[in-house]
Write an enzyme that holds these catalytic residues in place. Structure first.
Site, short mmCIF file in Angstrom:
data_model
loop_
_atom_site.label_atom_id
_atom_site.label_comp_id
_atom_site.label_asym_id
_atom_site.label_seq_id
_atom_site.Cartn_x
_atom_site.Cartn_y
_atom_site.Cartn_z
N SER A 119 -3.38 -8.65 -4.25
CA SER A 119 -3.26 -9.65 -3.20
C SER A 119 -4.02 -10.93 -3.59
O SER A 119 -3.72 -11.53 -4.61
CB SER A 119 -3.76 -9.06 -1.88
OG SER A 119 -3.41 -9.87 -0.78
N ASP A 174 6.54 -5.46 2.05
CA ASP A 174 5.24 -6.12 2.25
C ASP A 174 5.35 -7.14 3.39
O ASP A 174 6.06 -8.13 3.27
CB ASP A 174 4.82 -6.82 0.96
CG ASP A 174 3.37 -7.28 0.98
OD1 ASP A 174 2.87 -7.60 2.07
OD2 ASP A 174 2.76 -7.33 -0.09
N HIS A 208 2.02 -3.67 2.16
CA HIS A 208 1.00 -4.42 1.41
C HIS A 208 -0.09 -3.45 0.95
O HIS A 208 -1.18 -3.38 1.52
CB HIS A 208 0.42 -5.53 2.30
CG HIS A 208 -0.41 -6.53 1.54
ND1 HIS A 208 0.13 -7.34 0.56
CD2 HIS A 208 -1.73 -6.84 1.60
CE1 HIS A 208 -0.82 -8.13 0.06
NE2 HIS A 208 -1.96 -7.82 0.68
#
Length: 218
Positions: A119, A174, A208
């Site tokens: 991320s 995600d 995610h």
């Protein structure tokens, strides 16, 4: 470790089982620390690879109503046209380059160092690899994007990594960093690097997060 050096503890380190001749520097995501990733790397510990998982400093994050949390740089929004914390991104990147330099001083050549992250950490790893003059082994970028993308290709003009390998992984479910951000980042990377060295892997139904199927270079 990055951003404000005074506000972050020393990295979590998984030492090589024998003598370290290579290293992975892996950067965690927003609000996290390096400890969880260090524990994950313990499970794939290898004789000659040292895993280094720095902790981001704690700072107010605009995206989360200015709440303070571990963050490599400020994030103003998640839309493609959102403003970016250019000063913070560049400062964090310089600190990661200093960490790479430290490992070189410890005896590990930069071309034996992989930079990676998840991320926000993956975003910082991509930006750092593309702008450093340190020749790296490659990048592992999970569920992320390329920050300050409009500054390229000029920003990478003096990079030593035009032929490096990049492994990008992104879940197609995600909700935080949309899958299209990952695929668009892969296309951007192919315009900056040798397209044959860019691998983009999608994971069906993955939100995610990471999953055990993610493959590692070591």
């Amino acid at each position: 470790m990055c951003g404000n050096n005074m506000s972050a503890p020393l990295p979590a380190i998984v030492p090589a089982a024998r003598k370290a001749t290579a290293a992975v520097i892996f950067l965690h995501g927003l609000g996290d620390t390096g400890h969880g990733w260090a524990e994950a790397f313990m499970g794939i510990r290898t004789p000659h690879v040292k895993y280094i998982c720095p902790h981001a400093p704690t700072m107010p994050v605009s995206l989360n109503m200015r709440m303070s949390m571990p963050s490599w740089f400020d994030i103003y929004g998640l839309s493609p046209d959102a403003d970016e914390d250019e000063t913070g991104i560049k400062r964090a990147s310089e600190n990661i380059k200093a960490l790479i330099d430290q490992e070189v001083k410890n005896g590990i050549p930069s071309h034996r160092i992989i930079l990676g992250g998840f991320s926000q950490g993956g975003a910082l790893s991509l930006y750092t690899a593309l702008t450093t003059q340190q020749k790296l082994a490659g990048v592992v970028a999970l569920s992320c994007w390329l920050p300050l993308r409009n500054s390229f290709p000029q920003a990478s003009a003096s990079s030593a990594n035009k032929d490096m390998h990049v492994l990008q992984c992104h879940g197609d479910a995600d909700p935080l960093v949309p899958f299209r951000f990952g695929s668009q980042t892969a296309e951007k990377l192919k315009s900056l690097l040798d397209p044959a060295n860019i691998t983009f892997k999608s994971y069906r139904g993955l939100p995610h997060s990471a999953c055990p199927e993610l493959g590692w270079p070591y």
